[in-house]
Design a protein around this motif. Structure first.
Motif, PDB file in Angstrom:
ATOM      1  N   ASP A  11     -10.956   1.250   4.955  1.00  0.00           N
ATOM      2  CA  ASP A  11     -10.264   1.706   3.750  1.00  0.00           C
ATOM      3  C   ASP A  11      -8.765   1.532   3.929  1.00  0.00           C
ATOM      4  OD1 ASP A  11     -12.521   2.508   2.254  1.00  0.00           O
ATOM      5  OD2 ASP A  11     -12.707   4.264   3.571  1.00  0.00           O
ATOM      6  N   ILE A  12      -8.193   0.683   3.107  1.00  0.00           N
ATOM      7  CA  ILE A  12      -6.763   0.369   3.213  1.00  0.00           C
ATOM      8  C   ILE A  12      -6.052   0.939   1.988  1.00  0.00           C
ATOM      9  CG2 ILE A  12      -5.060  -1.507   3.455  1.00  0.00           C
ATOM     10  CD1 ILE A  12      -7.165  -1.350   5.760  1.00  0.00           C
ATOM     11  N   PRO A  13      -5.056   1.803   2.195  1.00  0.00           N
ATOM     12  CA  PRO A  13      -4.347   2.349   1.030  1.00  0.00           C
ATOM     13  C   PRO A  13      -3.642   1.237   0.259  1.00  0.00           C
ATOM     14  CG  PRO A  13      -3.242   2.978   3.073  1.00  0.00           C
ATOM     15  CD  PRO A  13      -4.511   2.295   3.466  1.00  0.00           C
ATOM     16  N   GLU A  14      -3.533   1.419  -1.035  1.00  0.00           N
ATOM     17  CA  GLU A  14      -2.849   0.416  -1.859  1.00  0.00           C
ATOM     18  C   GLU A  14      -1.360   0.364  -1.543  1.00  0.00           C
ATOM     19  OE1 GLU A  14      -3.634   1.244  -5.948  1.00  0.00           O
ATOM     20  OE2 GLU A  14      -5.587   0.239  -5.890  1.00  0.00           O
ATOM     21  N   TYR A  15      -0.844   1.525  -1.177  1.00  0.00           N
ATOM     22  CA  TYR A  15       0.606   1.636  -0.976  1.00  0.00           C
ATOM     23  C   TYR A  15       0.842   2.608   0.170  1.00  0.00           C
ATOM     24  CZ  TYR A  15       5.522   2.586  -1.930  1.00  0.00           C
ATOM     25  OH  TYR A  15       6.879   2.712  -1.823  1.00  0.00           O
ATOM     26  N   LEU A  16       1.819   2.290   0.989  1.00  0.00           N
ATOM     27  CA  LEU A  16       2.126   3.177   2.108  1.00  0.00           C
ATOM     28  C   LEU A  16       3.639   3.378   2.164  1.00  0.00           C
ATOM     29  CD1 LEU A  16       0.575   4.670   4.316  1.00  0.00           C
ATOM     30  CD2 LEU A  16       0.838   2.658   5.780  1.00  0.00           C
ATOM     31  N   GLU A  17       4.042   4.641   2.075  1.00  0.00           N
ATOM     32  CA  GLU A  17       5.466   4.977   2.119  1.00  0.00           C
ATOM     33  C   GLU A  17       6.082   4.408   3.398  1.00  0.00           C
ATOM     34  OE1 GLU A  17       6.782   6.592  -0.521  1.00  0.00           O
ATOM     35  OE2 GLU A  17       8.747   6.209   0.396  1.00  0.00           O
ATOM     36  N   GLY A  18       7.191   3.743   3.270  1.00  0.00           N
ATOM     37  CA  GLY A  18       7.871   3.175   4.444  1.00  0.00           C
ATOM     38  C   GLY A  18       7.514   1.720   4.669  1.00  0.00           C
ATOM     39  N   ILE A  19       6.417   1.250   4.046  1.00  0.00           N
ATOM     40  CA  ILE A  19       6.040  -0.170   4.163  1.00  0.00           C
ATOM     41  C   ILE A  19       5.984  -0.819   2.787  1.00  0.00           C
ATOM     42  CG2 ILE A  19       4.272  -1.812   4.898  1.00  0.00           C
ATOM     43  CD1 ILE A  19       3.622  -0.092   7.231  1.00  0.00           C
TER      44      ILE A  19
END
Lengths: 514, 514
Positions: A11-19
């Protein structure tokens, strides 16, 4: 947070803070991002002196500011002084919020931990994270999640503009006042500078840091003066004992020998042992044992290889000198014999990380491999391999060229003991997927050989050759019989690192310890 | 048409059909165009065979279409078969309106004239234009005006995106099936491939054309497989007799010796003859005579040079082998001795045209020169030099590295006889300005030495050393006394070529014969 399941079921998040936005891994060769590479910065040539008095002066002249990205190479391995030295100067100058993007990091870089805690370093992008630094990152000490990339993936990310380097600080074992440098000579000689060349070509500013300033012209130059902005001389760029070991010697660990013998059988059964073959082997016990066994057989049988690739050891050099290999492509020299040879033998050829493994060029050298011998911390029954996190889930190793060579080679062989420190190596799901199972063809253990069912051609060949194989699930059962089923590791929800696939998509995430 | 007067007093049109807007030359280091270089095309690696059956197949696969730009290198000089061969295939395939952008052209390329007349080739961008081809272009046969660039200017134009190459066809004297190539071995060996490397790095598609297909891995590779898309094997890429002369031998023409002796005096009086000096000399009679005289003096005086640069002859190689020079930077090997040496001596170092002379990188090698010895077709009393057009105004030569080394070197010396074929060399205004007078420091003729008054430091040094010099206007008078004042050449208004300064601005235009 919204998640997408990627091609290896993570499961890969759609968005990651800092990236930012994350693109889930879709499978080998599926994610073609863009048409054009990044465009390096133009610097107008002048005749000002490049040789500066201190690292501080170089940092000032480089224009480094809060929020920027700096890079380093890891050719000095665990002997490197330069990363710590430069980052301390940056910290002392009050610069903050720096992303550190070396080609890899070693245990000697544990000294960076205070700089992370002080907010000097807020992001890290690296192939390897080891020692206490890896542990601290697993505990969530870094502000932004780490990005872990393979050697080819890093070259791609730089060339394609995903990893923009503001200032590259390049340790230069042999360098002149204009920045012509190589790693071949001097007290800190390390051999190939393959990983650093891409940084030099694409960074906005390049600073050479040397402890061996030699007269102009320092040729052959692995990185030429056309790429270098400033040169700084320091007392020492590294500890020779940590930079290269002496000759890596074959060990006679019987388990390694057993694994190596299985690998040799698989190589021969697959029809790969023939004149002109091309191979990559590592410096680990079992893969080095394969090199030794291969060499003995080649001498006996009159078989010659055409090319040896990768991180190069004295053992490969010996095979070159004996005429058992026609040429060596060297991105990284592992020992003193290799470092010496690259300076003397034109058939021992220095190559860049991009030429080695960047999937986004017509022929990365990995694509010419007949077979590669790789290691593993964990393997799952889908043949996914983990080379990054320990059995307790903590970041501890490096992706290296694993992800690159496995799909590049005609046949990839992963060599591992069935059990390591009372942990089974084969399991339902690896803690962290670094290399997808679709790239992994053969598993060679001390208890037998498993073939990826995707490779029916190999299954057939092994059958014809009378080579016995075991279903990977049987291997798993054997392992669990010895160790018991391992407990599931508990993680928190916080993501401390993403593991990129070489194409820039995300193959897995690493979460904070629970 | 609106014109702007440029820094050497030439009228440059604001816009030229077939090229676009023109930026007038403003002076050395004044025109800084842009922040970022061009971004090369990404090609996703695959495992398809690169070795194709014919040039036609390669042209098809390359996607070459009407209106595109193709490039070639000129390392095979007047022995080159590849430009004619490939352009004929392109013509036979019915492709039209091609811009031909080789690093230079030689008399052997006169065979292209019918393709120009047929509209297959409608634009040419080159350092050199010689023979009947030069004459025809001066007569206005080409649809668009030519762009003439120096070697450094071409590298800059490619890297900065001004010269976009759709397909590079690279003659490869030694090449494997993946496109790993060098110019060191084989029947068509030419030595350095320095000019071709930039094409390989920036072209959208790279085709290697070889008459010497060798087993993989062909290392050392001057251009590696990461840059090459296709490989084609042909019978012959060139005529060895035209590719390299035998060893270039010193001639004892007394006029050349006189000029050379004046140059040696100037070098010494300028304080440039000292341990560690760096120099470039050409393969012409008088500059080669300087090399011979320097070598004799150096042996006698125990003086050593650190670096020799440029197009390299066997004479430089001899000095390297004798320990009179520490290292050679070679962009082009002029003879068989040089071609042989580059394959054998690691201190004979192959460099790219960009590393040699591109003004838009931190240190092009030309910037490290203490002095350079250059030729001239014409020199004017403002010290402007013409190396491109004959005394009748017809295009006939090459800009080469003249524009690059003159400003790069601490002192530039132009060597020329006062009179050549009954024409005075020094005149009021050169027919075509190729190198601006501000870059030209000393003129050495058989009738004396003139110093550019801009270099008062040299005027002083020469005075101190007791070296007699002559005002350039006096030299002009002496010349005209011998030849009479030359008639003014009549041109039409039509512009057939622009001469770019190395920074991309226009230093002069060449007009059609009247």
């Amino acid at each position: 947070m919204n998640y997408n399941k990627n091609a290896v079921g993570r499961d890969i998040p759609e968005y990651l803070e800092g990236i930012g936005e994350l693109h889930p891994f879709e499978g080998e060769g599926k994610y073609l991002r863009t048409d054009r590479k990044a465009s390096p910065k133009i610097r107008y040539g002048n005749k000002e002196k490049k040789l500066l008095g201190s690292i501080e002066e170089a940092v000032k002249k480089s224009g480094l500011k809060d929020g920027m990205t700096v890079s380093f190479h890891h050719h000095l391995r665990n002997g490197d002084y330069v990363v710590n030295m430069v980052m301390q100067v940056i910290a002392d100058m009050g610069i903050k919020d720096i992303t550190l993007a070396p080609s890899s990091l070693s245990p000697c870089h544990d000294k960076l931990i205070p700089l992370i805690e002080q907010g000097v370093i807020t992001g890290i992008q690296s192939s390897g994270l080891r020692g206490e630094l890896g542990e601290k990152i697993s505990q969530g000490v870094l502000k932004k999640p780490c990005i872990i990339r393979s050697h080819g993936g890093r070259a791609r990310a730089i060339e394609d503009g995903e990893l923009h380097i503001d200032v590259a600080f390049l340790a230069a074992p042999c360098c002149d006042e204009y920045g012509n440098m190589n790693g071949r000579y001097g007290k800190s000689a390390c051999g190939s500078l393959g990983y650093a060349i891409v940084d030099a070509q694409y960074a906005d500013c390049v600073v050479a840091i040397t402890d061996n300033l030699v007269p102009f012209p320092n040729i052959p130059a692995s990185i030429g003066m056309m790429y270098v902005d400033y040169v700084v001389e320091v007392e020492a760029i590294g500890d020779p004992k940590g930079i290269v070991s002496g000759s890596i010697r074959f060990n006679d660990n019987p388990r390694d020998l057993l694994i190596a013998n299985n690998a040799i059988k698989a190589i021969k059964a697959a029809g790969l042992y023939k004149d002109g073959f091309r191979f990559q082997t590592g410096a680990a016990g079992s893969t080095l044992a394969v090199a030794k066994l291969l060499r003995e057989d080649m001498k006996k049988d009159g078989i010659k290889a055409s090319m040896a690739l990768g991180g190069i050891t004295g053992y490969m050099v010996k095979m070159l000198e004996e005429g058992l290999v026609d040429g060596i492509y060297d991105t990284q020299s592992f020992d003193l014999d290799a470092a010496k040879s690259i300076g003397e033998n034109p058939k021992h050829f220095e190559q860049t990380a991009s030429s080695y493994a960047n999937p986004n060029n017509p022929t990365p050298a990995v694509n010419t491999l007949d077979f590669v011998l790789l290691g593993a911390l964990e393997i799952d029954t889908d043949f996914n391999v983990n080379v990054m996190t320990r059995s307790d889930g903590v970041i501890n190793q490096a992706v290296g060229g694993h992800q690159d060579t496995a799909p590049g080679a005609e046949v990839s062989l992963v060599l591992a003991p069935l059990v390591r420190s009372r942990n089974p190596i084969i399991m339902d799901k690896v803690t962290t997927v670094c290399t997808p199972g679709e790239s992994v063809d053969v598993i060679c253990t001390d208890y037998g050989i498993a073939v990826n069912p995707r490779r029916q051609d190999l299954v057939e060949k092994f059958k014809e050759a009378g080579l016995e194989t075991i279903d990977i699930k049987e291997l798993q059962k054997m392992a669990e019989k010895l160790t018991g089923k391992p407990d599931e590791i508990k993680f928190s929800d916080e993501i401390v690192a993403v593991v990129e696939y070489r194409d820039g998509s995300i193959i897995d995430v690493i979460k904070k310890e629970a």
